[in-house]
Design an enzyme around this catalytic site. Structure first.
Site, short mmCIF file in Angstrom:
data_model
loop_
_atom_site.label_atom_id
_atom_site.label_comp_id
_atom_site.label_asym_id
_atom_site.label_seq_id
_atom_site.Cartn_x
_atom_site.Cartn_y
_atom_site.Cartn_z
N SER A 83 0.82 -1.20 0.00
CA SER A 83 0.00 0.00 0.00
C SER A 83 0.86 1.27 0.00
O SER A 83 1.69 1.43 -0.88
CB SER A 83 -0.94 -0.07 1.20
N HIS A 118 -7.20 -6.08 0.18
CA HIS A 118 -6.01 -5.27 0.40
C HIS A 118 -5.15 -5.80 1.56
O HIS A 118 -5.48 -5.59 2.73
CB HIS A 118 -6.52 -3.86 0.71
C1 GTR Z 1 -5.51 4.31 1.86
C2 GTR Z 1 -4.99 5.10 0.71
C3 GTR Z 1 -4.23 4.18 -0.22
C4 GTR Z 1 -3.27 3.29 0.52
C5 GTR Z 1 -3.78 2.82 1.87
C6 GTR Z 1 -2.73 2.25 2.81
O1 GTR Z 1 -6.31 5.03 2.70
O2 GTR Z 1 -6.07 5.70 0.04
O3 GTR Z 1 -3.57 4.93 -1.21
O4 GTR Z 1 -2.06 3.89 0.63
O5 GTR Z 1 -4.41 3.83 2.57
O6 GTR Z 1 -1.58 2.63 2.75
O7 GTR Z 1 -3.10 1.44 3.63
#
Ligand code: GTR
Length: 427
Positions: free
Chosen positions: A265, A406
């Protein structure tokens, strides 16, 4: 149920993982776009040789990313640090590993800020030629979340409040010990002949918009009044990874020419940028890095440049704000970031339910970076088709879109290990 959630569930058939409403998740609504040409010099000439890429175009592209996206490292930053071994055991992970905890004091011994490294290495008798390849990367919640071993302390720094991890009041606690083992797989790595070296990203720069009053920014006067093209947090974290690499070069048990850098991420965005800035990282892997990572900004699918700059004003340099709702004016797109890793192997991982990160846009970046690999006589993704779920593809540009959402999990790591073994010639 909101329409957008319905679309997400219908399209991806994957349970109830809803994406933020008000963004595009519909492939037919992706605007027409033209990517900047990765192999075209600012003069308009086409890059025809490796030396033109290395000497002319690569520096141009790197400079564009520094100036418009991540920000450059301010001139008064120095890279000195003092490493102090804090703890070591050769009976870690059930007797299979060496555990080493090393503190990198970034300027003054005994004082903050410092980076605490947690290192696991396969036991010495298992080492083939005296040193081992490692995977490295920053973690979100602290080194203690990567292990059940009590000798790894809970940090006392600022922590993100995260109910899934059990951190509140911006403090970590013992309750989160080991909760991210799945995400880091230390035992699998050690059993496959790899080490793992990780550190908490908040050691470098706590992840909130505070006007640069903490972390490494306290060390350098220029960091308190940054110019529009000077580093945000992602570039700061990337800088920290380079200091970790400096340390690996001094640790004779680590094969510093075989360091695979990875991150999830925002830390996947960071891994890509660190790998672009610092060519000592031999392999670069991003998991679900999305907007500002592997995903193309011009697709405006899922998270957008405007949204990321608004939610996380400290991640990128100020200049990046110019491209809010104006992605088509960016002088780069993220395929050019992937290309900066060439000819080193790069792996991009997506997850089918993580539509916010735009799996297809992550794939197309790798595909559009492939001509730079071809210049080196190497095959990139090897296919122009976005592969079906759980189907890893690619040669020097590896890619998969796994099932689930995710995160980084066992399936991801199995692919990363296989990829690293192939490219490090360890089979
Ligand atoms: C989210 C963000 C993403 C990603 C994520 C993370 O809120 O929108 O781009 O970076 O966080 O890092 O867990």
């Amino acid at each position: 149920m909101k329409l957008i959630t319905l679309i997400t569930v219908l399209t991806f058939g994957a349970g109830l993982y809803a994406q933020p409403a008000g963004y595009n998740y519909d492939e037919s609504k992706v605007p027409e776009y033209k990517l900047p040409e990765v192999l075209k010099l600012a003069t308009g000439r086409t890059v025809m040789s490796v030396s033109q890429w290395q000497e002319k175009r690569r520096p141009e592209v790197l400079e564009l990313f520094r100036k418009h996206v991540y920000g450059r490292i301010p001139g008064d930053v120095d890279n000195s640090f003092i490493s102090v071994l804090q703890e070591e055991s050769n009976q870690a992970l059930g007797g299979k590993a060496i555990r080493r905890q090393v503190r990198l004091y970034l300027k003054v011994k005994g004082e903050s800020p410092y980076i605490d490294l947690l290192i696991y290495l396969p036991k010495k008798e298992l080492l083939r030629d005296g040193s081992v390849p490692i995977f490295t990367g920053l973690n979100f919640n602290g080194n203690h979340t990567v292990t059940l071993e009590k000798q790894v302390p809970v940090h006392s720094k600022w922590s993100r409040n995260d109910p899934r991890v059990g951190h509140k009041d911006n403090r970590a606690n013992e309750g989160s010990r080991g909760v991210k083992i799945e995400r880091w797989q230390p035992e699998m790595l050690v059993s496959q002949g790899f080490g793992l070296a990780t550190a908490y990203y908040g050691d470098i720069d706590p992840d909130f918009d505070d006007g640069w009053k903490n972390g490494i920014h306290t060390l350098f006067p220029s960091s308190t009044k940054l110019k529009k093209d000077e580093w945000g947090s992602i570039a700061s974290w990337a800088w920290g990874l380079s200091r970790m690499m400096d340390y690996f070069e001094t640790d004779e048990d680590i094969d510093h020419q075989r360091v695979a850098l990875t991150g999830l991420s925002r830390l996947g965005k960071t891994a890509l940028w660190a790998g672009a800035e610092d060519e000592r990282f031999a392999i670069v892997i991003s998991t679900d890095s999305g907007c500002g990572g592997a995903a193309l900004s011009r697709r405006v699918f899922g998270e957008t440049v405007k949204r990321i700059n608004t939610s996380f004003p400290h991640w990128f340099c100020d200049n990046f704000n110019q491209y809010n709702d104006a992605e088509h004016h960016l002088p780069v797109d993220q395929h050019m970031l992937v290309a900066l890793i060439a000819p080193r192997p790069v792996y991009i991982a997506s997850a089918i339910e993580d539509v916010w990160a735009d799996p297809k846009g992550e794939f197309v970046s790798g595909l559009e970076a492939s001509p730079v690999y071809e210049l080196f006589g190497k095959v990139g993704t090897g296919t122009a088709e976005h592969p079906p779920v759980d189907n890893p593809i690619g040669d020097y540009v590896g890619y998969h879109m796994r099932s689930g959402d995710h995160d980084a999990n066992r399936f991801d790591w199995e692919q990363y290990i296989r990829f690293a073994k192939r490219h490090f010639k360890l089979n």
